[in-house]
Design a protein around this motif. Structure first.
Motif, PDB file in Angstrom:
ATOM      1  N   ASP A  48      48.436  61.091 -76.631  1.00 46.53           N
ATOM      2  CA  ASP A  48      48.694  62.567 -77.382  1.00 46.53           C
ATOM      3  C   ASP A  48      49.754  62.844 -77.949  1.00 46.53           C
ATOM      4  N   ILE A  78      48.955  57.758 -84.571  1.00 43.68           N
ATOM      5  CA  ILE A  78      47.415  57.145 -84.460  1.00 43.68           C
ATOM      6  C   ILE A  78      46.431  58.259 -84.768  1.00 43.68           C
ATOM      7  N   THR A  79      45.440  57.482 -84.917  1.00 45.01           N
ATOM      8  CA  THR A  79      44.034  58.525 -85.042  1.00 45.01           C
ATOM      9  C   THR A  79      43.091  58.177 -84.072  1.00 45.01           C
ATOM     10  N   ARG A  80      42.237  59.056 -83.659  1.00 44.58           N
ATOM     11  CA  ARG A  80      41.341  58.872 -82.687  1.00 44.58           C
ATOM     12  C   ARG A  80      40.004  59.166 -83.053  1.00 44.58           C
ATOM     13  N   CYS A 118      41.038  54.211 -80.687  1.00 44.58           N
ATOM     14  CA  CYS A 118      42.452  54.524 -81.429  1.00 44.58           C
ATOM     15  C   CYS A 118      42.723  53.556 -82.377  1.00 44.58           C
ATOM     16  N   SER A 141      49.447  60.593 -81.215  1.00 46.38           N
ATOM     17  CA  SER A 141      48.483  61.467 -82.047  1.00 46.38           C
ATOM     18  C   SER A 141      49.177  62.738 -82.688  1.00 46.38           C
ATOM     19  N   GLU A 142      49.841  63.360 -81.919  1.00 44.98           N
ATOM     20  CA  GLU A 142      50.614  64.698 -82.454  1.00 44.98           C
ATOM     21  C   GLU A 142      51.795  64.329 -83.605  1.00 44.98           C
TER      22      GLU A 142
END
Length: 141
Positions: free
Chosen positions: A55, A63-65, A74, A58-59
Motif C-alpha cells: 500500500d 508500483i501498480t496493481r 504488482c 502504491s501510494e
C-alpha cells in the motif's frame, strides 16, 4: 532548475526508507510482474503485513496493481524514482564540484612550514572570571 513536487518526493523517499519495501522493489525489478503471494513468499511476515508495505509503495506511485480474478499482480513503476534521481543529481553535481576543489587544493605543491604554529593558541585568551561570587550552599539537616 527542475521543479519537483515536494509531496511526491517525500512519499518516494519515505517508501524507499524501509528495507522490506526496497527488497519488494528489487524483486519486482527482476520480474515483469508478480502476484502478491509470490512477492510475500521469501519474507518472514504475514500477508497482511506485506499488503501494508505494498500500500505504501502504491501510494508513492512506485508500483501498480492489477487484479485478474482473485489474483493481484504488482508491477514496478519507475517514474517516481526517476524524479528522485533527478533531484539527487543536483546535489551530486554540487558535491562533485566541492570534492574536485578539495582534491585540487590537496594536490597543490605548497610546502608546509618547518615549525607550524597553531593559530588558535596564538590568539586565544583566558576565560573571563565569573561576575559574582558563588551562591550559598544548602545545609544538610
Amino acid at each position: 532548475m527542475v521543479k519537483f513536487s515536494e509531496a511526491l518526493l517525500d512519499r518516494t523517499f519515505a517508501a524507499l526508507a524501509d528495507p522490506t519495501r526496497r527488497a519488494l522493489l528489487a524483486r519486482l525489478s527482476a520480474q515483469h510482474a508478480l502476484s502478491v503471494s509470490e512477492l510475500a513468499q521469501p519474507f518472514e511476515m504475514s500477508l497482511p503485513a506485506v499488503m501494508k508495505h505494498l500500500d505504501v509503495l502504491s501510494e508513492a506511485g512506485l508500483i501498480t496493481r492489477t487484479k485478474t480474478g482473485r489474483t493481484v499482480a504488482c508491477r514496478l513503476s519507475a517514474a517516481p524514482m526517476e524524479q528522485a534521481l533527478q533531484w539527487l543529481s543536483v546535489y551530486e553535481r554540487f558535491w562533485n564540484e566541492q570534492l574536485d576543489r578539495l582534491a585540487a587544493f590537496v594536490e597543490e605543491d605548497v610546502p608546509c612550514p618547518a615549525d607550524p604554529v597553531s593559530r588558535s593558541s596564538a590568539t586565544s585568551k583566558p576565560r573571563p572570571r565569573k561576575s559574582s561570587a558563588p551562591g550559598p550552599t544548602r545545609r544538610k539537616s
